[in-house]
Design a protein around this motif. Sequence first.
Motif, PDB file in Angstrom:
ATOM      1  N   THR A  70     -15.583 -33.468 -19.159  1.00 50.16           N
ATOM      2  CA  THR A  70     -15.881 -34.312 -20.320  1.00 50.16           C
ATOM      3  C   THR A  70     -15.200 -35.682 -20.187  1.00 50.16           C
ATOM      4  OG1 THR A  70     -14.005 -33.285 -21.486  1.00 50.16           O
ATOM      5  CG2 THR A  70     -16.207 -32.361 -21.874  1.00 50.16           C
ATOM      6  N   HIS A  71     -14.000 -35.692 -19.605  1.00 59.50           N
ATOM      7  CA  HIS A  71     -13.318 -36.968 -19.371  1.00 59.50           C
ATOM      8  C   HIS A  71     -14.135 -37.842 -18.427  1.00 59.50           C
ATOM      9  CE1 HIS A  71      -9.213 -34.832 -20.194  1.00 59.50           C
ATOM     10  NE2 HIS A  71      -9.794 -35.229 -21.323  1.00 59.50           N
TER      11      HIS A  71
ATOM     12  N   SER B 170     -19.645 -43.247 -18.551  1.00 67.58           N
ATOM     13  CA  SER B 170     -20.587 -43.853 -19.499  1.00 67.58           C
ATOM     14  C   SER B 170     -20.087 -45.212 -20.001  1.00 67.58           C
ATOM     15  CB  SER B 170     -20.812 -42.913 -20.688  1.00 67.58           C
ATOM     16  OG  SER B 170     -19.638 -42.804 -21.480  1.00 67.58           O
TER      17      SER B 170
ATOM     18  N   ASN C  17     -12.071 -45.943 -24.108  1.00 71.17           N
ATOM     19  CA  ASN C  17     -13.057 -45.888 -25.192  1.00 71.17           C
ATOM     20  C   ASN C  17     -12.731 -46.923 -26.278  1.00 71.17           C
ATOM     21  OD1 ASN C  17     -15.371 -44.526 -26.492  1.00 71.17           O
ATOM     22  ND2 ASN C  17     -13.836 -43.959 -28.018  1.00 71.17           N
TER      23      ASN C  17
ATOM     24  N   VAL D 252      -8.621 -41.817 -21.300  1.00 67.57           N
ATOM     25  CA  VAL D 252     -10.003 -41.810 -21.792  1.00 67.57           C
ATOM     26  C   VAL D 252     -10.073 -42.472 -23.166  1.00 67.57           C
ATOM     27  CG1 VAL D 252     -11.921 -40.336 -22.501  1.00 67.57           C
ATOM     28  CG2 VAL D 252     -10.623 -39.788 -20.431  1.00 67.57           C
ATOM     29  N   GLN D 253      -9.134 -42.139 -24.043  1.00 68.33           N
ATOM     30  CA  GLN D 253      -9.127 -42.734 -25.375  1.00 68.33           C
ATOM     31  C   GLN D 253      -8.926 -44.240 -25.301  1.00 68.33           C
ATOM     32  OE1 GLN D 253      -9.729 -41.068 -28.328  1.00 68.33           O
ATOM     33  NE2 GLN D 253      -9.826 -43.156 -29.142  1.00 68.33           N
TER      34      GLN D 253
ATOM     35  N   GLN E 296     -17.315 -37.650 -17.742  1.00 64.76           N
ATOM     36  CA  GLN E 296     -18.579 -38.059 -18.376  1.00 64.76           C
ATOM     37  C   GLN E 296     -18.363 -39.261 -19.296  1.00 64.76           C
ATOM     38  OE1 GLN E 296     -20.444 -34.914 -20.587  1.00 64.76           O
ATOM     39  NE2 GLN E 296     -22.311 -36.090 -20.982  1.00 64.76           N
ATOM     40  N   THR E 297     -17.287 -39.217 -20.079  1.00 65.87           N
ATOM     41  CA  THR E 297     -17.009 -40.332 -20.995  1.00 65.87           C
ATOM     42  C   THR E 297     -16.689 -41.602 -20.231  1.00 65.87           C
ATOM     43  OG1 THR E 297     -16.156 -38.793 -22.666  1.00 65.87           O
ATOM     44  CG2 THR E 297     -15.548 -41.108 -22.889  1.00 65.87           C
TER      45      THR E 297
END
Length: 572
Positions: A543-544, A550, A518, A514-515, A546-547
């Motif tokens: 949350t992962h 997006s 991003n 995820v990082q 969702q990120t």
Amino acid sequence: MQSSIVAYLPPADQDFIARVDALRSAQVTATHSSPPRIPTAKEINDHFARVVSEWVPHVFTLDERQNARLECLRYLVIARRIEEVQRDIYPRRLPAEVEAQLTFARQSYWLRYFRIFRINELPTEILSNILRFVVWDSMKQPVDARLYVTWTCRRWREIALNDSTLWNAVWFRGGGARTDRAWAWFDRARLAPLDVRIDGDPTGDISDEESEGVVDLPDRPSMSAADIRQMLLRLLTKLSTIRMLIIVVDDWKSALAVLDLLRVYAPQGVPTLQRFELHRGGLKNEDRKSLTWPNVIPQPFLGGAVAPSLTYLSLNGVPIDWSRSILENLTTFDIRRLPSTHSPDVSRFREILMNCPRLQKLSLDGAGPKFDEQCLMDEPILPIELPHLRTLVVADFTLQYAMYLFSQFNAPNVNDLTLMNLCGEDYLPLFLQLTSAFPKVKLLTAYSIQFDPEGQASMRRWLDSMPNLAYLRIANVANRFFGLFFRETEANLNPVAPRLAVVDCQSVDPSILVQWVNDRHRLGTPLQKVYISEELGDRLEPTHIQTLTSLCTLAKLPRGATTPEEQTLSHF
């Protein structure tokens, strides 16, 4: 044209169509001043179910066929006229009685359409081509497609059974009804080129079998060596017509039985054989790092016979006599799990590569030429040029051997590069050797590769030497691997892998993934799509997800599946 046909409809139909046309006016809201009782959808379905159940199939007379055609046309015109009005008055809805009439007209049309079955008026040659498209465009359920064709009507069955090309893909697996059916396919294929697969491993995927409704699913016995031998003896009666032969077995006896029978029968001639694969399973007691085999006397592939059409060869965990085997003009050369005692010596390996000037795929998974230390001490040997090589797989080698292997050939046009199981020591020297060796790579697979943290800058230069990288598959890599895609300074001006758009991930740290996604987005090199394995998907937190959603498109990828992006890039 509809208007001209309407003139020939019964007066009651013409009156109904006129009232439907009047609905285009906003002041008209119904076709009757006092609408009759409107049947429900269930009542309409029940009516047609009764009509179908009471139908007695028979050969139509000319009058019956003509009447069915006229009725078919009648209901088609009514349905089309209602649909036109429905489109013209949108978003207003049709009156309920007209919607019910539309449903009735459609079902009445289809009922008559399939009774006359006008497709059978086509010439046999055209209908035969159509049935071929039906079968071969249904690759997920080709067995069902072929069976449905023969069950539809007498003419289709006749055409299908007389078309040997519909039956030339034959898959033997398990036993009982499934094997009987495969032999039926084999006989129906007659002298058409045969594509045969034999799966002697009872633990294989059965998802497609469930859809076929095969009755012997609970009992999937492994094929014994005797079973394999008996099966091949019958199959080899058509050896001259076999175009593809893929065999998966689970033990040594079966594998050796295959090689032995081919040694005996292949010298009689294999003029159409284009693809051959032999895979031996049985890895439970076999260490890939130090293969120990029984005392096997290797035989020449196909008994030393020439296979003039052979372009695809895959040997997985099986020995051949390399010096007496004729291997030339291959486009795919795939060898796996061979101990050094059964590997070709380096001169023979190089000879094979030179004899395959149009080689497109080379896969070396724990198998390659024998390691020759003297060769390293002597003057460097010029690498074999492989200008047409597009796909390269190298896996399961020590650092020293991998460097030795890559020194044997030069393939600057590789598009799809796979490096797997290069771990257990620092492989940085190998990546230094590979820097600038494959400038046209667009698809990169990196599974279980190891390098020390001090080599970050050098590893980044390796990635920089593949500027067209667009698709990345990763699994079991250290978290620092993701750091290779960022520079410490001037990242926005000179990004690493600027064209990277699609990533396929397995067995990685969800938080790091995820990082990474991003950070790629923040620095102006966003990913378009991220594929994740089902196992990784289960480990992602809400949350992962969702990120990720997006920032890019997120999709789960079943094991072994090929993505559309991968298929597209593979053809460039």
